[in-house]
Design a protein around this motif. Structure first.
Motif, mmCIF file in Angstrom:
data_model
loop_
_atom_site.group_PDB
_atom_site.id
_atom_site.type_symbol
_atom_site.label_atom_id
_atom_site.label_comp_id
_atom_site.label_asym_id
_atom_site.label_seq_id
_atom_site.Cartn_x
_atom_site.Cartn_y
_atom_site.Cartn_z
ATOM 1 N N TYR A 112 0.759 -1.061 0.045
ATOM 2 C CA TYR A 112 -0.029 -0.171 -0.017
ATOM 3 C C TYR A 112 0.981 1.335 -0.163
ATOM 4 O O TYR A 112 0.482 2.182 -0.673
ATOM 5 N N TYR A 113 1.803 1.290 0.850
ATOM 6 C CA TYR A 113 3.005 2.347 0.947
ATOM 7 C C TYR A 113 3.474 2.636 -0.258
ATOM 8 O O TYR A 113 3.402 3.749 -0.973
ATOM 9 N N GLN A 117 2.960 5.978 -2.902
ATOM 10 C CA GLN A 117 4.263 6.803 -3.417
ATOM 11 C C GLN A 117 4.072 7.248 -4.870
ATOM 12 O O GLN A 117 4.512 8.254 -5.314
ATOM 13 N N ILE A 118 3.513 6.317 -5.746
ATOM 14 C CA ILE A 118 3.398 6.340 -7.090
ATOM 15 C C ILE A 118 2.081 7.294 -7.362
ATOM 16 O O ILE A 118 2.249 7.962 -8.340
ATOM 17 N N HIS A 119 0.934 6.948 -6.842
ATOM 18 C CA HIS A 119 -0.560 7.516 -7.270
ATOM 19 C C HIS A 119 -0.808 8.521 -6.094
ATOM 20 O O HIS A 119 -1.845 9.084 -6.466
ATOM 21 N N ASN A 120 -0.125 8.706 -5.172
ATOM 22 C CA ASN A 120 -0.519 9.774 -4.059
ATOM 23 C C ASN A 120 -1.947 9.493 -3.543
ATOM 24 O O ASN A 120 -2.819 10.336 -3.118
ATOM 25 N N GLU A 121 -2.407 8.072 -3.661
ATOM 26 C CA GLU A 121 -3.638 7.691 -2.932
ATOM 27 C C GLU A 121 -3.608 6.201 -2.935
ATOM 28 O O GLU A 121 -2.572 5.522 -3.233
ATOM 29 N N ALA A 162 0.375 2.584 6.218
ATOM 30 C CA ALA A 162 0.998 3.018 5.061
ATOM 31 C C ALA A 162 0.825 4.651 5.331
ATOM 32 O O ALA A 162 1.776 5.150 5.375
ATOM 33 N N ALA A 163 -0.286 5.133 5.620
ATOM 34 C CA ALA A 163 -0.508 6.441 5.948
ATOM 35 C C ALA A 163 0.401 7.027 6.833
ATOM 36 O O ALA A 163 0.696 8.081 6.755
ATOM 37 N N LEU A 164 0.233 6.359 8.078
ATOM 38 C CA LEU A 164 0.864 6.532 9.285
ATOM 39 C C LEU A 164 2.391 6.497 9.043
ATOM 40 O O LEU A 164 3.427 7.495 9.612
ATOM 41 N N GLY A 165 2.942 5.935 8.062
ATOM 42 C CA GLY A 165 4.277 5.761 7.701
ATOM 43 C C GLY A 165 4.684 7.145 6.984
ATOM 44 O O GLY A 165 5.828 7.750 7.255
ATOM 45 N N VAL A 166 3.810 7.507 6.362
ATOM 46 C CA VAL A 166 4.021 8.904 5.535
ATOM 47 C C VAL A 166 4.151 9.931 6.599
ATOM 48 O O VAL A 166 4.936 10.762 6.512
ATOM 49 N N ILE A 167 3.361 9.878 7.672
ATOM 50 C CA ILE A 167 3.048 11.014 8.640
ATOM 51 C C ILE A 167 4.572 10.979 9.384
ATOM 52 O O ILE A 167 5.206 11.919 9.786
ATOM 53 N N ALA A 168 5.042 9.695 9.747
ATOM 54 C CA ALA A 168 6.102 9.671 10.679
ATOM 55 C C ALA A 168 7.406 9.697 10.155
ATOM 56 O O ALA A 168 8.422 9.873 10.592
ATOM 57 N N ALA A 169 7.443 9.790 8.599
ATOM 58 C CA ALA A 169 8.466 9.850 7.774
ATOM 59 C C ALA A 169 9.635 8.892 8.078
ATOM 60 O O ALA A 169 10.614 9.250 8.191
ATOM 61 N N ILE A 170 9.145 7.777 8.076
ATOM 62 C CA ILE A 170 10.325 6.421 8.329
ATOM 63 C C ILE A 170 10.374 5.841 7.187
ATOM 64 O O ILE A 170 11.102 4.457 7.139
ATOM 65 N N ASP A 171 10.252 6.484 5.784
ATOM 66 C CA ASP A 171 10.307 5.674 4.638
ATOM 67 C C ASP A 171 9.848 4.200 4.483
ATOM 68 O O ASP A 171 10.581 3.410 4.119
#
Length: 338
Positions: A112-113, A117-121, A162-171
């Motif tokens: 999902y992550y 990254q590709i589709h921004n959704e 996946a969304a929380l990973g974006v918020i946490a900036a953990i790649d």
């Protein structure tokens, strides 16, 4: 990723020596700290034992651990906290099965992550909030979230990670184990801890908005306590702590202990936590006792999932001619702390 169900209690209250050398002696300060812990029970057995220990210290200038231990063994001080009662009726589940649940969800979250990254959704079919009871039943790993008030399928959980990973900036996606720890108030010790702490307000706000406002406080406190625990272990090089069972699973960590203090508490069937398995094993490696190692007890007597529980050692004592396991859990993390 490692989850520790730890709540830090008064770790600055008593300084524990970091020495692990066993010269056969115990310091007066260690005996006195042990006596303070026993006095908390406010029982007649504790008073009698402490009186005898006080007399022993008055009559001697040096204190042999074996002599102190022989006094301690004469008394069985009851546990008035009731913290250990919950573990007496724990049932075993296959830890490998639970780990496979976590690995499957983490793998799906990575997919999902990468899509995000590709589709921004996220994929459209996961936007629905409808919960399938069938999919809920396929994973023991979701039970703890349901107990905490969060109902979702594995695929919905993967999208959230996946969304929380974006918020946490953990790649990458937030590991499912870290998410479980966050929403149950457990402590996290992971490679991503500094990233979480730096963004704890955003993480708490997002989880609160999506899973319920009550989680904002829980997540914020979980991250703050996690940071404190990690710092204390690294700063003072503490190896052993008092421990109690957390009703949500995992371990409440209290005062720092020396090895000698931890050994005396073990003989009194009290719980401890050590930063590595080999340090915990030192606690149960005692003359006239045997020991046994257990994997975590993940299911309690009511069928509730407790994935933040930890592996541990028990002492075994010869009673009426046979070796029997006694109360007291000597916990350690899956991956040793430094």
């Amino acid at each position: 990723m490692l989850i520790l169900g730890l709540l830090f209690v008064n770790a600055n209250g008593v300084y524990a020596s970091t020495t692990e050398e066993d010269d056969g002696y115990i310091q007066r300060s260690e005996i006195e700290h042990f006596m303070e812990i026993m006095a908390e029970t406010e029982t007649e057995q504790a008073r009698e034992m402490n009186n005898e220990l006080t007399k022993y210290m008055e009559e001697n200038e040096e204190y042999l651990f074996a002599e102190v231990a022989s006094i301690v063994d004469k008394y069985q001080v009851p546990d008035t906290t009731n913290q250990s009662d919950a573990m007496r009726y724990m049932e075993e589940v296959d830890p490998e099965a639970l780990q496979r649940d976590f690995e499957r969800i983490d793998t799906l979250a990575q997919e999902y992550y990468d899509y995000y990254q590709i589709h921004n959704e996220f994929p459209e079919d996961e936007s629905s909030k409808q919960v399938s009871l069938r999919s809920m039943a396929t994973s023991e790993a979701l039970t703890v979230l349901k107990n905490a008030g969060i109902r979702m399928t594995e695929r919905q959980l993967a999208a959230r990670l996946a969304a929380l990973g974006v918020i946490a900036a953990i790649d990458g996606p937030l590991p499912v184990g870290d998410f479980v720890a966050l929403v149950t108030g457990a402590i996290i010790v992971s490679d991503y801890l500094s990233d979480y702490v730096a963004r704890k307000d955003r993480l708490a706000q997002d989880i609160g908005n999506n899973e319920g406002r009550s989680f904002i406080k829980i997540v914020t406190e979980s991250l703050s306590i996690s940071e404190t625990v990690t710092y204390e272990i690294k700063r003072n090089k503490v190896k052993h702590f008092r421990a109690f069972l957390n009703r949500l699973g995992g371990v409440i960590v209290g005062d720092p202990l020396t090895l000698s203090e931890a050994k005396l508490l073990a003989r009194q069937e009290k719980d401890t936590f050590s930063v590595r398995e080999d340090y915990a094993e030192k606690i149960v490696d005692q003359p006239n006792y045997k020991n046994v190692k257990h994997t975590p007890h993940y299911i309690d007597s009511r069928g509730n999932n407790r994935p933040a529980n930890l592996p541990h050692w028990h002492l075994k004592k010869k009673i009426n001619g046979s070796w029997e396991q006694i109360e007291g859990h000597h916990f350690f993390p899956w991956i040793g702390l430094k």
